[in-house]
Design a protein around this motif. Structure first.
Motif, PDB file in Angstrom:
ATOM      1  N   THR A  84     -24.955 -63.125  17.643  1.00  0.00           N
ATOM      2  CA  THR A  84     -26.391 -63.108  17.405  1.00  0.00           C
ATOM      3  C   THR A  84     -26.819 -61.650  17.281  1.00  0.00           C
ATOM      4  N   PRO A  85     -27.864 -61.368  16.513  1.00  0.00           N
ATOM      5  CA  PRO A  85     -28.258 -59.969  16.271  1.00  0.00           C
ATOM      6  C   PRO A  85     -28.476 -59.150  17.539  1.00  0.00           C
ATOM      7  N   GLU A  86     -29.039 -59.736  18.576  1.00  0.00           N
ATOM      8  CA  GLU A  86     -29.298 -58.964  19.791  1.00  0.00           C
ATOM      9  C   GLU A  86     -28.016 -58.602  20.550  1.00  0.00           C
ATOM     10  N   HIS A  87     -26.880 -59.196  20.188  1.00  0.00           N
ATOM     11  CA  HIS A  87     -25.622 -58.870  20.851  1.00  0.00           C
ATOM     12  C   HIS A  87     -24.755 -57.899  20.045  1.00  0.00           C
ATOM     13  N   ARG A  88     -25.269 -57.409  18.910  1.00  0.00           N
ATOM     14  CA  ARG A  88     -24.521 -56.417  18.127  1.00  0.00           C
ATOM     15  C   ARG A  88     -24.566 -55.100  18.887  1.00  0.00           C
ATOM     16  N   ILE A  89     -23.397 -54.559  19.205  1.00  0.00           N
ATOM     17  CA  ILE A  89     -23.332 -53.314  19.978  1.00  0.00           C
ATOM     18  C   ILE A  89     -22.846 -52.134  19.149  1.00  0.00           C
ATOM     19  N   ALA A  90     -22.283 -52.399  17.972  1.00  0.00           N
ATOM     20  CA  ALA A  90     -21.805 -51.299  17.126  1.00  0.00           C
ATOM     21  C   ALA A  90     -21.836 -51.736  15.662  1.00  0.00           C
ATOM     22  N   THR A  91     -22.214 -50.805  14.800  1.00  0.00           N
ATOM     23  CA  THR A  91     -22.182 -51.030  13.355  1.00  0.00           C
ATOM     24  C   THR A  91     -21.495 -49.841  12.709  1.00  0.00           C
TER      25      THR A  91
END
Length: 111
Positions: A59-66
């Motif tokens: 889910t978007p709120e759990h993205r920690i790195a891009t």
């Protein structure tokens, strides 16, 4: 012995990478993954997602790195808990792959 070449399917987005292993230190987790099958250069970077629940990692709120370009990621500053991770591939046009079906789990609990 015969050699057989199996063609890759036509892709509409980058193929799903697969977390192949990981490790941990006192306050960090290390993830390693491999490029998705038949990538053919479609992937330009990876996104990393983390959750303490295996059911809602992607889910978007759990993205920690891009924008990760290596096939490894170090997640620092972790508290004692059990963490679940997925990695997605990102194409040049921003298209993101699906995550692997089963999140990769790492325990940061005491040994």
């Amino acid at each position: 012995m015969a050699e057989v070449t199996v063609p890759c399917p036509v892709l509409t987005g980058p193929p799903t990478p697969r977390i192949t292993g990981g490790g941990r230190g006192a306050d960090y987790a290390q993830l390693n993954w491999e490029v998705g099958a038949c990538d053919q250069g479609a992937t330009v970077s990876y996104n990393v997602y983390r959750s303490t629940s295996s059911s809602d990692v992607f889910t978007p709120e759990h993205r920690i790195a891009t924008g990760v370009t290596a096939l490894t990621y170090k997640d620092p500053g972790l508290a004692r808990a059990y963490y679940y991770y997925v990695v997605t591939a990102v194409a040049a046009d921003g298209t993101e792959s699906a995550p692997q079906a089963v999140p990769f789990g790492i325990s940061m609990m005491a040994p």
